[in-house]
Design a protein around this motif. Sequence first.
Motif, PDB file in Angstrom:
ATOM      1  N   GLY A 191       0.822  -1.202   0.000  1.00 19.32           N
ATOM      2  CA  GLY A 191       0.000   0.000   0.000  1.00 19.32           C
ATOM      3  C   GLY A 191       0.858   1.253   0.000  1.00 19.32           C
ATOM      4  O   GLY A 191       2.083   1.191   0.045  1.00 19.32           O
ATOM      5  N   GLY A 192       0.184   2.387  -0.063  1.00 17.37           N
ATOM      6  CA  GLY A 192       0.927   3.639  -0.034  1.00 17.37           C
ATOM      7  C   GLY A 192       0.107   4.787  -0.579  1.00 17.37           C
ATOM      8  O   GLY A 192      -1.109   4.681  -0.745  1.00 17.37           O
ATOM      9  N   LEU A 193       0.820   5.883  -0.832  1.00 15.09           N
ATOM     10  CA  LEU A 193       0.203   7.100  -1.348  1.00 15.09           C
ATOM     11  C   LEU A 193       0.572   7.251  -2.818  1.00 15.09           C
ATOM     12  O   LEU A 193       1.751   7.137  -3.180  1.00 15.09           O
ATOM     13  N   VAL A 194      -0.420   7.509  -3.645  1.00 17.09           N
ATOM     14  CA  VAL A 194      -0.178   7.654  -5.073  1.00 17.09           C
ATOM     15  C   VAL A 194      -1.114   8.735  -5.617  1.00 17.09           C
ATOM     16  O   VAL A 194      -2.201   8.950  -5.072  1.00 17.09           O
ATOM     17  N   GLN A 195      -0.683   9.390  -6.670  1.00 20.69           N
ATOM     18  CA  GLN A 195      -1.545  10.390  -7.306  1.00 20.69           C
ATOM     19  C   GLN A 195      -2.585   9.718  -8.189  1.00 20.69           C
ATOM     20  O   GLN A 195      -2.385   8.599  -8.678  1.00 20.69           O
ATOM     21  N   ALA A 196      -3.674  10.405  -8.392  1.00 19.98           N
ATOM     22  CA  ALA A 196      -4.718   9.895  -9.286  1.00 19.98           C
ATOM     23  C   ALA A 196      -4.117   9.582 -10.655  1.00 19.98           C
ATOM     24  O   ALA A 196      -3.298  10.339 -11.170  1.00 19.98           O
ATOM     25  N   GLY A 197      -4.530   8.443 -11.194  1.00 17.39           N
ATOM     26  CA  GLY A 197      -3.986   7.979 -12.455  1.00 17.39           C
ATOM     27  C   GLY A 197      -2.793   7.058 -12.310  1.00 17.39           C
ATOM     28  O   GLY A 197      -2.370   6.426 -13.294  1.00 17.39           O
ATOM     29  N   GLY A 198      -2.270   6.981 -11.107  1.00 13.00           N
ATOM     30  CA  GLY A 198      -1.102   6.146 -10.865  1.00 13.00           C
ATOM     31  C   GLY A 198      -1.464   4.692 -10.625  1.00 13.00           C
ATOM     32  O   GLY A 198      -2.625   4.282 -10.738  1.00 13.00           O
ATOM     33  N   SER A 199      -0.437   3.913 -10.264  1.00 15.15           N
ATOM     34  CA  SER A 199      -0.596   2.472 -10.073  1.00 15.15           C
ATOM     35  C   SER A 199       0.045   2.028  -8.765  1.00 15.15           C
ATOM     36  O   SER A 199       1.001   2.646  -8.284  1.00 15.15           O
ATOM     37  N   LEU A 200      -0.496   0.980  -8.221  1.00 18.57           N
ATOM     38  CA  LEU A 200       0.073   0.292  -7.064  1.00 18.57           C
ATOM     39  C   LEU A 200      -0.163  -1.198  -7.233  1.00 18.57           C
ATOM     40  O   LEU A 200      -1.134  -1.619  -7.876  1.00 18.57           O
ATOM     41  N   ARG A 201       0.722  -1.975  -6.633  1.00 22.37           N
ATOM     42  CA  ARG A 201       0.550  -3.430  -6.629  1.00 22.37           C
ATOM     43  C   ARG A 201       0.558  -3.910  -5.197  1.00 22.37           C
ATOM     44  O   ARG A 201       1.544  -3.705  -4.473  1.00 22.37           O
ATOM     45  N   LEU A 202      -0.539  -4.551  -4.803  1.00 20.36           N
ATOM     46  CA  LEU A 202      -0.631  -5.139  -3.473  1.00 20.36           C
ATOM     47  C   LEU A 202      -0.268  -6.619  -3.553  1.00 20.36           C
ATOM     48  O   LEU A 202      -0.582  -7.294  -4.529  1.00 20.36           O
ATOM     49  N   SER A 203       0.398  -7.070  -2.517  1.00 18.38           N
ATOM     50  CA  SER A 203       0.753  -8.481  -2.411  1.00 18.38           C
ATOM     51  C   SER A 203       0.228  -9.024  -1.091  1.00 18.38           C
ATOM     52  O   SER A 203       0.122  -8.298  -0.102  1.00 18.38           O
ATOM     53  N   CYS A 204      -0.064 -10.310  -1.085  1.00 18.84           N
ATOM     54  CA  CYS A 204      -0.529 -10.971   0.138  1.00 18.84           C
ATOM     55  C   CYS A 204       0.077 -12.361   0.188  1.00 18.84           C
ATOM     56  O   CYS A 204      -0.037 -13.127  -0.772  1.00 18.84           O
ATOM     57  N   ALA A 205       0.710 -12.659   1.300  1.00 16.56           N
ATOM     58  CA  ALA A 205       1.368 -13.946   1.467  1.00 16.56           C
ATOM     59  C   ALA A 205       0.728 -14.720   2.607  1.00 16.56           C
ATOM     60  O   ALA A 205       0.536 -14.182   3.703  1.00 16.56           O
ATOM     61  N   ALA A 206       0.414 -15.966   2.334  1.00 17.09           N
ATOM     62  CA  ALA A 206      -0.099 -16.864   3.369  1.00 17.09           C
ATOM     63  C   ALA A 206       1.030 -17.776   3.815  1.00 17.09           C
ATOM     64  O   ALA A 206       1.841 -18.231   2.999  1.00 17.09           O
ATOM     65  N   SER A 207       1.089 -18.021   5.113  1.00 13.19           N
ATOM     66  CA  SER A 207       2.148 -18.883   5.632  1.00 13.19           C
ATOM     67  C   SER A 207       1.625 -19.682   6.816  1.00 13.19           C
ATOM     68  O   SER A 207       0.605 -19.354   7.401  1.00 13.19           O
ATOM     69  N   GLY A 208       2.358 -20.723   7.149  1.00 14.32           N
ATOM     70  CA  GLY A 208       1.983 -21.550   8.292  1.00 14.32           C
ATOM     71  C   GLY A 208       1.645 -22.966   7.873  1.00 14.32           C
ATOM     72  O   GLY A 208       2.058 -23.442   6.823  1.00 14.32           O
ATOM     73  N   LEU A 214      -2.799  -7.851  -6.273  1.00 15.46           N
ATOM     74  CA  LEU A 214      -3.795  -6.962  -6.857  1.00 15.46           C
ATOM     75  C   LEU A 214      -3.053  -5.823  -7.544  1.00 15.46           C
ATOM     76  O   LEU A 214      -2.450  -4.987  -6.875  1.00 15.46           O
ATOM     77  N   GLN A 215      -3.065  -5.837  -8.867  1.00 18.52           N
ATOM     78  CA  GLN A 215      -2.475  -4.752  -9.630  1.00 18.52           C
ATOM     79  C   GLN A 215      -3.555  -3.704  -9.848  1.00 18.52           C
ATOM     80  O   GLN A 215      -4.603  -4.000 -10.433  1.00 18.52           O
ATOM     81  N   MET A 216      -3.284  -2.504  -9.380  1.00 24.65           N
ATOM     82  CA  MET A 216      -4.264  -1.427  -9.446  1.00 24.65           C
ATOM     83  C   MET A 216      -3.720  -0.314 -10.346  1.00 24.65           C
ATOM     84  O   MET A 216      -2.698   0.294 -10.023  1.00 24.65           O
ATOM     85  N   ASN A 217      -4.383  -0.096 -11.456  1.00 29.75           N
ATOM     86  CA  ASN A 217      -4.001   0.949 -12.408  1.00 29.75           C
ATOM     87  C   ASN A 217      -5.078   2.014 -12.479  1.00 29.75           C
ATOM     88  O   ASN A 217      -6.206   1.793 -12.040  1.00 29.75           O
ATOM     89  N   SER A 218      -4.713   3.143 -13.035  1.00 33.20           N
ATOM     90  CA  SER A 218      -5.671   4.249 -13.210  1.00 33.20           C
ATOM     91  C   SER A 218      -6.417   4.536 -11.913  1.00 33.20           C
ATOM     92  O   SER A 218      -7.640   4.666 -11.891  1.00 33.20           O
ATOM     93  N   LEU A 219      -5.673   4.633 -10.848  1.00 32.65           N
ATOM     94  CA  LEU A 219      -6.282   4.812  -9.525  1.00 32.65           C
ATOM     95  C   LEU A 219      -7.012   6.143  -9.423  1.00 32.65           C
ATOM     96  O   LEU A 219      -6.590   7.155 -10.011  1.00 32.65           O
TER      97      LEU A 219
END
Length: 120
Positions: free
Chosen positions: A9-26, A80-85
Amino acid sequence: QVQVVESGGGLVQAGGSLRLSCAASGRISSINAMGWYRQAPGKQRELVAAITRGGTTNYEDSVKGRFTISRDNAKKMVYLQMNSLKPEDTAVYYCNAEIVGTDHVPHEYWGQGTQVTVSS
């Protein structure tokens, strides 16, 4: 014990992109459906995208064409690849997974959440 941990996660300007990752363990036997939810201030938590073990996906209408969910079964991860935020995408994003433990019983797990903030 089973853990589900998000990152990206993080801070991004409108139109930008972020990629979220999630790892399961155990102590995991297998993972069924995995998904991403989000919760904005004052609103209920909503499903953003989900993916089955076989790769079938579904998306909330407002993110179709902008977000892409994917998973790596070998690594026990979902992305989760998020584009055109847009500013309205601002929320805490949670990873969700139905995990079958070594007891062969499926349980639902949630991550701790990661903040996504989109500035206008």
